[in-house]
Design an enzyme around this catalytic site. Structure first.
Site, short mmCIF file in Angstrom:
data_model
loop_
_atom_site.label_atom_id
_atom_site.label_comp_id
_atom_site.label_asym_id
_atom_site.label_seq_id
_atom_site.Cartn_x
_atom_site.Cartn_y
_atom_site.Cartn_z
N THR A 29 1.01 -1.30 0.09
CA THR A 29 -0.10 -0.15 -0.13
C THR A 29 0.86 1.16 -0.14
O THR A 29 1.83 1.19 0.69
CB THR A 29 -0.95 -0.16 1.24
OG1 THR A 29 -1.70 -1.20 0.88
CG2 THR A 29 -1.86 1.19 1.47
N ASP A 84 6.46 -4.34 -0.91
CA ASP A 84 5.65 -2.90 -0.46
C ASP A 84 6.75 -1.92 -0.37
O ASP A 84 7.72 -1.99 -0.32
CB ASP A 84 5.09 -3.55 0.84
CG ASP A 84 4.13 -2.75 1.40
OD1 ASP A 84 3.87 -1.44 0.95
OD2 ASP A 84 3.39 -3.19 2.47
N GLY A 85 6.01 -0.84 0.03
CA GLY A 85 7.08 0.43 0.49
C GLY A 85 7.25 0.43 2.04
O GLY A 85 7.13 -0.34 2.65
N ASP A 87 8.38 3.65 5.40
CA ASP A 87 8.53 5.00 5.59
C ASP A 87 10.10 5.21 6.10
O ASP A 87 10.67 6.35 5.90
CB ASP A 87 7.67 5.36 6.75
CG ASP A 87 6.14 5.22 6.28
OD1 ASP A 87 5.88 5.75 5.59
OD2 ASP A 87 5.70 4.12 6.63
N GLY A 100 0.97 5.14 6.04
CA GLY A 100 -0.42 5.00 4.79
C GLY A 100 -1.44 4.15 5.77
O GLY A 100 -2.50 3.99 5.06
N GLU A 106 -0.21 -4.97 6.10
CA GLU A 106 0.89 -5.38 5.50
C GLU A 106 1.83 -6.30 6.18
O GLU A 106 2.50 -7.01 5.63
CB GLU A 106 1.31 -3.65 5.41
CG GLU A 106 0.91 -2.86 4.34
CD GLU A 106 1.54 -1.50 4.47
OE1 GLU A 106 1.39 -0.90 3.56
OE2 GLU A 106 1.95 -1.05 5.73
C1 5RP Z 1 1.49 2.15 4.31
C2 5RP Z 1 2.64 1.97 4.05
C3 5RP Z 1 3.45 2.66 2.95
O1 5RP Z 1 4.39 1.54 2.46
C4 5RP Z 1 4.65 3.60 3.66
O2 5RP Z 1 3.83 4.75 4.39
C5 5RP Z 1 5.27 4.36 2.43
O3 5RP Z 1 4.56 4.92 1.72
P1 5RP Z 1 4.76 5.71 0.24
O4 5RP Z 1 5.33 4.59 -0.55
O5 5RP Z 1 3.52 6.34 -0.15
O6 5RP Z 1 6.12 6.60 0.74
O7 5RP Z 1 3.47 1.60 5.12
O8 5RP Z 1 0.83 1.65 5.60
#
Ligand code: 5RP
Length: 234
Positions: A29, A84-85, A87, A100, A106
């Site tokens: 996400t 996944d991404g 922070d 997010g 996740e």
């Molecule tokens: C969502 C997350 C996202 O992977 C994290 O916030 C990174 O977001 P982005 O790719 O928009 O920088 O953990 O819960």
């Protein structure tokens, strides 16, 4: 000069190299994961047999719009690959996730997957977790203030997350308390202490979970690999 979004896209495109026909993919996400979804959709359009397990309602929506077939952890308990991404990423490839709001699902999908690859732009690399980001903590709405007080007692400054003026609700109907600590010296100890607070449903410390982190940079993609096999239990 490449923008952060260009770097996110580069990292996401790099992760496509790990995708093979027949795979079930954990779909992350956020904005970086969104680039990965675009790439997966391209592969599906080209005829590759792929299915996704979404980590949030938002990702499920986008995947449906893009024509990516979906399945669930009930049907496929061991996705082949989760992408996944994050922070924050520290030198051990431990992560903070959840800005997010999808941290709970996740973590379940990443932990269940055979391989977990994280995609970030270089701004997410930090010497210690907590250097820039708070630790998102998902709490049950009942008694959330008690949980927030307990986080404060652990040394955090806390904020109940809001969105558009309303208290933010996760896909699970819970609140998120963003707990800002000094940079963490012992993240595993902190993770255990946070999980010990009654009412805490999950937290955004993802420790020993990532197999590799693909970092989108000005010059291309940097691949960071875990020094030891991840336990994926945190
Ligand atoms: C969502 C997350 C996202 O992977 C994290 O916030 C990174 O977001 P982005 O790719 O928009 O920088 O953990 O819960």
């Amino acid at each position: 000069m490449a923008s952060p979004d260009d770097m996110k896209r580069k990292a996401a495109e790099g992760a496509l190299a790990f995708v093979k026909p027949g795979m079930v993919l954990g779909l992350g996400t956020g904005s970086t994961a969104r680039h990965f979804l675009d790439g997966v959709a391209r592969l599906v359009q080209e005829g590759m047999d792929l299915k996704g397990v979404p980590t949030s309602f938002a990702t499920a929506e986008v995947a449906k719009e893009l024509g990516i077939p979906l399945t669930s952890l009930e049907e496929r308990t061991r996705p082949d690959l989760c992408v996944d991404g994050a922070d924050e990423v520290d030198p051990k490839l431990d992560l903070i996730k959840g800005l997010g709001g999808a941290l709970f699902r996740e973590k379940i999908v990443a932990a269940a997957s055979k391989k977990f690859i994280v995609i970030v732009d270089e701004s997410k690399l930090v010497p210690r977790l907590g250097s820039k980001s708070p630790v998102p903590v998902e709490v049950h709405p009942f008694g959330w203030r008690v949980a927030a007080d307990a986080l404060q007692a652990l040394g955090a400054t806390v904020d109940l997350r809001r969105k558009d003026g309303e208290i933010f609700r996760t896909d699970n109907g819970n609140h998120i308390v963003d707990a800002r600590f000094r940079p963490l010296t012992t993240p595993a100890k902190m993770a255990a202490q946070i999980m010990g607070i009654p009412g805490v449903v999950g937290h955004g410390l993802f420790l020993q979970m990532a197999d590799a982190v693909l970092v989108g940079t000005e010059k291309g993609i940097r691949t960071l690999r875990a020094a030891r096999k991840p336990t994926r239990k945190s």
